[in-house]
Design a protein around this motif. Structure first.
Motif: not given
Length: 171
Positions: A19, A41, A50, A52, A54, A67, A69-71
Motif C-alpha cells: 500500500e 488513508t 483504504c 485505517t 491504527l 490495525r 479497523h480498516t474500511w
C-alpha cells in the motif's frame, strides 16, 4: 504530526502490504497512558482506497502497530463535522452499518483529512464524498479562503487610497 512518524508508518505498516500511504491524521489522546491513534488513508496496488484506524503502543523501545479497523473508502457513506459553527476537532465517520465518533489532534488537521478524503474519492471513485457540518470556506479545493470581512477591508483600503490620491493631486 511529524514527518518521521509518517515515514515510519509507511515503511513498517503500509509498504509491507503493498500500500501507498497518502495521509495520516493523529487522533487526540485522553491521557498520556493511552496509545497513539491515527487514521491513515492509503491506496492498494489494486487502486482501492483504504481508511485505517491504527493504534501504536511503545513498550520497552519496541513499537507495536495494531490495525483497529480498516474500511474501504467506497464504504464511507458520510463524514460529519458535528458542528460547523464551533472550532472543534470532533467528527463522525458513517459507514454502512456503523458510526465512529473521533477527535482529531486539531481542527485544522480534521479539515485537512476531509480535503484528502474528498480528493481521493474524486480521483479513485469519480464521485464527491458526502459531508456535512464543516465550514465550506475551509473545505474547498482552492488555497485561498474568501472571507467577506477581509474582502470588505481590502475594498475600503482601496477606496481610501484612491481618495487620498485624488486629494493629494489637488494640492
Amino acid at each position: 504530526m511529524s514527518t518521521t512518524v509518517k515515514m515510519n508508518l509507511e515503511k513498517d505498516v503500509f509498504r509491507i502490504r503493498g500500500e501507498r500511504l497518502v495521509h495520516v491524521l493523529q487522533l487526540a489522546s485522553l491521557s498520556k497512558d493511552d496509545p497513539e491513534n491515527y487514521i491513515c488513508t492509503s491506496v492498494t496496488s489494486e487502486n482501492d482506497v483504504c481508511i485505517t484506524w491504527l493504534r501504536i503502543r511503545e513498550e520497552q523501545s519496541i513499537i507495536n502497530y495494531e490495525r483497529k479497523h480498516t474500511w474501504l473508502l467506497k464504504e464511507l457513506a458520510l463524514i460529519d463535522g458535528v458542528d460547523a459553527f464551533r472550532d472543534n476537532a470532533i467528527f463522525d465517520l458513517h459507514f454502512e452499518n456503523d458510526i465512529y465518533t473521533l477527535e482529531a489532534y486539531s481542527t485544522a488537521s480534521k479539515y485537512a483529512f476531509l480535503r484528502c478524503i474528498r480528493e481521493m474519492s474524486e480521483e479513485y471513485l469519480q464521485r464527491d464524498l458526502q459531508w456535512r457540518n464543516f465550514d465550506h470556506d475551509f473545505v474547498g479545493n482552492s488555497n485561498s479562503f474568501l472571507v467577506i470581512d477581509d474582502i470588505m477591508l481590502s475594498l475600503r483600503l482601496c477606496i481610501e487610497a484612491i481618495s487620498f490620491g485624488c486629494l493629494f493631486s489637488c494640492f
